[in-house]
Design an enzyme around this catalytic site. Structure first.
Site, PDB file in Angstrom:
ATOM      1  N   SER A  87     -52.256  -1.654 -10.003  1.00  0.00           N
ATOM      2  CA  SER A  87     -52.725  -2.678  -8.878  1.00  0.00           C
ATOM      3  C   SER A  87     -52.955  -1.585  -7.759  1.00  0.00           C
ATOM      4  CB  SER A  87     -51.419  -3.453  -8.496  1.00  0.00           C
ATOM      5  OG  SER A  87     -50.353  -2.561  -7.810  1.00  0.00           O
TER       6      SER A  87
ATOM      7  N   ASP B 140     -56.300  -3.415 -11.617  1.00  0.00           N
ATOM      8  CA  ASP B 140     -55.794  -4.830 -11.415  1.00  0.00           C
ATOM      9  C   ASP B 140     -55.921  -5.286 -10.072  1.00  0.00           C
ATOM     10  OD1 ASP B 140     -54.399  -7.165 -12.455  1.00  0.00           O
ATOM     11  OD2 ASP B 140     -52.564  -6.400 -12.134  1.00  0.00           O
ATOM     12  N   HIS B 141     -56.706  -6.724 -10.138  1.00  0.00           N
ATOM     13  CA  HIS B 141     -57.195  -7.300  -8.607  1.00  0.00           C
ATOM     14  C   HIS B 141     -57.516  -6.268  -7.843  1.00  0.00           C
ATOM     15  CE1 HIS B 141     -55.166 -11.314  -9.851  1.00  0.00           C
ATOM     16  NE2 HIS B 141     -54.177 -10.292 -10.393  1.00  0.00           N
TER      17      HIS B 141
ATOM     18  N   ASP C 204     -61.707  -8.545  -8.096  1.00  0.00           N
ATOM     19  CA  ASP C 204     -61.078 -10.024  -8.005  1.00  0.00           C
ATOM     20  C   ASP C 204     -61.611 -10.380  -6.632  1.00  0.00           C
ATOM     21  OD1 ASP C 204     -59.596 -12.305  -7.233  1.00  0.00           O
ATOM     22  OD2 ASP C 204     -57.840 -11.250  -7.366  1.00  0.00           O
TER      23      ASP C 204
ATOM     24  N   GLU D 164     -62.664 -12.865 -11.383  1.00  0.00           N
ATOM     25  CA  GLU D 164     -61.704 -13.674 -11.496  1.00  0.00           C
ATOM     26  C   GLU D 164     -62.224 -15.257 -10.732  1.00  0.00           C
ATOM     27  OE1 GLU D 164     -57.670 -13.019 -10.473  1.00  0.00           O
ATOM     28  OE2 GLU D 164     -57.463 -14.777  -9.243  1.00  0.00           O
TER      29      GLU D 164
ATOM     30  N   GLY E  37     -48.348 -13.101 -16.911  1.00  0.00           N
ATOM     31  CA  GLY E  37     -47.527 -13.348 -18.261  1.00  0.00           C
ATOM     32  C   GLY E  37     -45.806 -13.490 -18.281  1.00  0.00           C
TER      33      GLY E  37
ATOM     34  N   VAL F 297     -48.824  -8.728 -18.163  1.00  0.00           N
ATOM     35  CA  VAL F 297     -47.242  -8.570 -17.875  1.00  0.00           C
ATOM     36  C   VAL F 297     -47.030  -7.513 -16.868  1.00  0.00           C
ATOM     37  CG1 VAL F 297     -44.940  -8.427 -19.044  1.00  0.00           C
ATOM     38  CG2 VAL F 297     -46.911  -9.668 -20.041  1.00  0.00           C
TER      39      VAL F 297
ATOM     40  N   THR G 167     -44.097  -8.222 -13.711  1.00  0.00           N
ATOM     41  CA  THR G 167     -42.706  -8.536 -13.360  1.00  0.00           C
ATOM     42  C   THR G 167     -41.463  -8.336 -14.490  1.00  0.00           C
ATOM     43  OG1 THR G 167     -43.530  -9.960 -11.765  1.00  0.00           O
ATOM     44  CG2 THR G 167     -41.332 -10.003 -11.914  1.00  0.00           C
TER      45      THR G 167
HETATM   46  P1  13P Z   1     -46.319 -10.971 -13.814  1.00  0.00           P
HETATM   47  O1  13P Z   1     -46.207 -10.057 -12.718  1.00  0.00           O
HETATM   48  O2  13P Z   1     -46.125 -12.338 -13.631  1.00  0.00           O
HETATM   49  O3  13P Z   1     -46.173 -10.623 -14.999  1.00  0.00           O
HETATM   50  O4  13P Z   1     -47.891 -11.197 -13.841  1.00  0.00           O
HETATM   51  C1  13P Z   1     -48.862  -9.781 -14.007  1.00  0.00           C
HETATM   52  C2  13P Z   1     -50.305  -9.872 -13.781  1.00  0.00           C
HETATM   53  O5  13P Z   1     -50.861 -11.007 -13.750  1.00  0.00           O
HETATM   54  C3  13P Z   1     -50.861  -8.867 -13.132  1.00  0.00           C
HETATM   55  O6  13P Z   1     -52.442  -9.063 -12.696  1.00  0.00           O
END
Ligand code: 13P
Length: 288
Positions: free
Chosen positions: A49, A84-85, A105, A135, A210, A231, A233
Site C-alpha cells: 500500500s 495496492d490501491h 484505484d 477498480e 480476503g 490478504v 489484516t
Molecule cells: P484484508 O486486510 O481485509 O485482508 O484486505 C486486504 C486487501 O484487500 C488489500 O488490498
C-alpha cells in the site's frame, strides 16, 4: 527476477484457482511470504500500500529489497511486486521504482475520470510489460488510510473498464477491508455472477478483503471467476497474537530472548502458517 502478474493470473483463471496477494510491511513479512510461496511452489503477489511504501522508506527501497531478496533466497516461483490501491501519482512512482504490477484505484472518481486515468495507465503499463489492476465500486472499510464506502460495482461499468485492456479487475461485491462485522451479509454472489458474465471469461477478477471470508465463500468466488485474492489484516493479526504470547510468557526476559531475531520469530512463523493456509485454500500450491 520480478514478473508481471499477467501470466500467473491467466493461468489461474484457466485453472480455476486464485493467486494470493499478501501485503508486506517490512523485511520479516517479505521473507516469510517469499519462503512460504517457494516451499509450496505457488506463484505469489506481494502487495504494497502507499502507507506501507512510505513506512519502508519509499517504493525504491521496497523494490530494491524485494528484488535482492528474491535473488538471495533463490526464489524460483513467479513473484510480482504490486502497488495496492495506488493513487494516480503513486502509480507513476511505482512504475519508476521498478514494481512489476500496479493497481490504480480510481473507484472514488466519477466513472468517466476513472476510465480516462485507467486508460492512460493501461498504455503506460503495457509499454513497460507491467500488469495493471483497476477498480470499480469501492471496497468497504479502511486500509492504510484508504477508506471505501463499500459500494457494489455496476456490471456495465466493470465492462467498460475491463474493455480498456486491464490485466485484472477488482469489483466491490460486499467485501470489506479488515475484520468483517458480526452482522455482515456475506459476498454478493448475484453481483459477482453478473459481473463475471458481463466482462467475459478472459478477465481475472480480484477479491479484496480476503481476511475472514469463510472458506466456502472463497471457493464459490473462485468458481465464479475470481483469480486473485488479497490478504493483509489476517497476517497482521497472526503476527500480533504470536508476538503478544511470546512477551506475555516472559520469553524475552530469559537469556537472550530480547534479541529481535528471537523476539520476532514466533510472529514470522505465524505469518508463514497464515500464508500456507491461504495458498492451500486458494488452490495455487504446485502451480508455479
Ligand atoms: P484484508 O486486510 O481485509 O485482508 O484486505 C486486504 C486487501 O484487500 C488489500 O488490498
Amino acid at each position: 527476477m520480478l514478473v508481471s502478474a499477467k501470466k500467473m493470473l491467466r493461468d489461474a483463471k484457466a485453472g480455476h484457482y486464485a493467486v494470493g496477494q499478501f501485503n508486506i510491511n517490512n523485511l520479516e513479512w517479505t521473507k516469510a511470504i517469499l519462503q512460504t510461496a517457494e516451499e509450496m511452489k505457488s506463484p505469489v503477489i506481494l502487495g504494497v500500500s502507499e502507507g506501507a511504501g512510505k513506512y519502508m522508506c519509499g517504493f525504491k527501497t521496497v523494490a530494491a529489497m524485494v528484488d535482492a531478496m528474491v535473488d538471495s533466497l533463490g526464489i524460483t516461483v513467479p513473484v510480482a511486486l504490486h502497488l495496492d490501491h495506488g493513487t494516480y501519482e503513486g502509480s507513476y512512482k511505482c512504475i519508476e521504482a521498478g514494481f512489476s504490477s500496479i493497481m490504480f484505484d480510481g473507484s472514488h472518481y466519477p466513472i468517466e475520470e476513472n476510465i480516462a486515468k485507467t486508460k492512460e495507465l493501461v498504455a503506460v503499463c503495457e509499454s513497460k510489460g507491467l500488469s495493471l489492476e483497476a477498480e470499480v465500486g469501492a471496497i468497504g472499510g479502511e486500509e492504510d488510510g484508504v477508506i471505501g464506502g463499500g459500494e457494489v460495482a455496476d456490471p456495465d461499468e466493470c465492462k467498460r473498464i475491463a474493455d480498456l485492456g486491464v490485466t485484472m479487475l477488482a469489483a466491490g461485491i460486499g467485501n470489506i477491508h479488515g475484520k468483517y462485522p458480526a452482522n455482515w451479509q456475506g459476498l454478493r454472489f448475484d453481483v459477482l455472477e453478473k459481473i463475471s458474465k458481463t466482462v467475459g471469461d478472459d478477465m481475472p477478477l480480484v477479491l479484496h478483503g480476503g481476511t475472514g471470508i469463510p472458506a466456502d465463500q472463497i471457493k464459490r468466488a473462485i468458481s465464479l471467476g475470481v483469480s486473485k485474492i488479497n490478504v493483509n489484516t489476517e497476517c497482521q493479526l497472526a503476527f500480533a497474537a504470536a508476538t503478544r504470547k511470546y512477551i506475555e510468557e516472559g520469553k524475552d526476559l530469559v537469556g537472550k530472548g530480547f534479541d529481535p531475531r528471537k523476539l520476532l520469530a514466533p510472529g514470522v512463523e505465524a505469518i508463514k502458517a497464515t500464508v500456507r493456509e491461504k495458498i492451500e485454500l486458494f488452490g495455487s500450491a504446485n502451480k508455479a
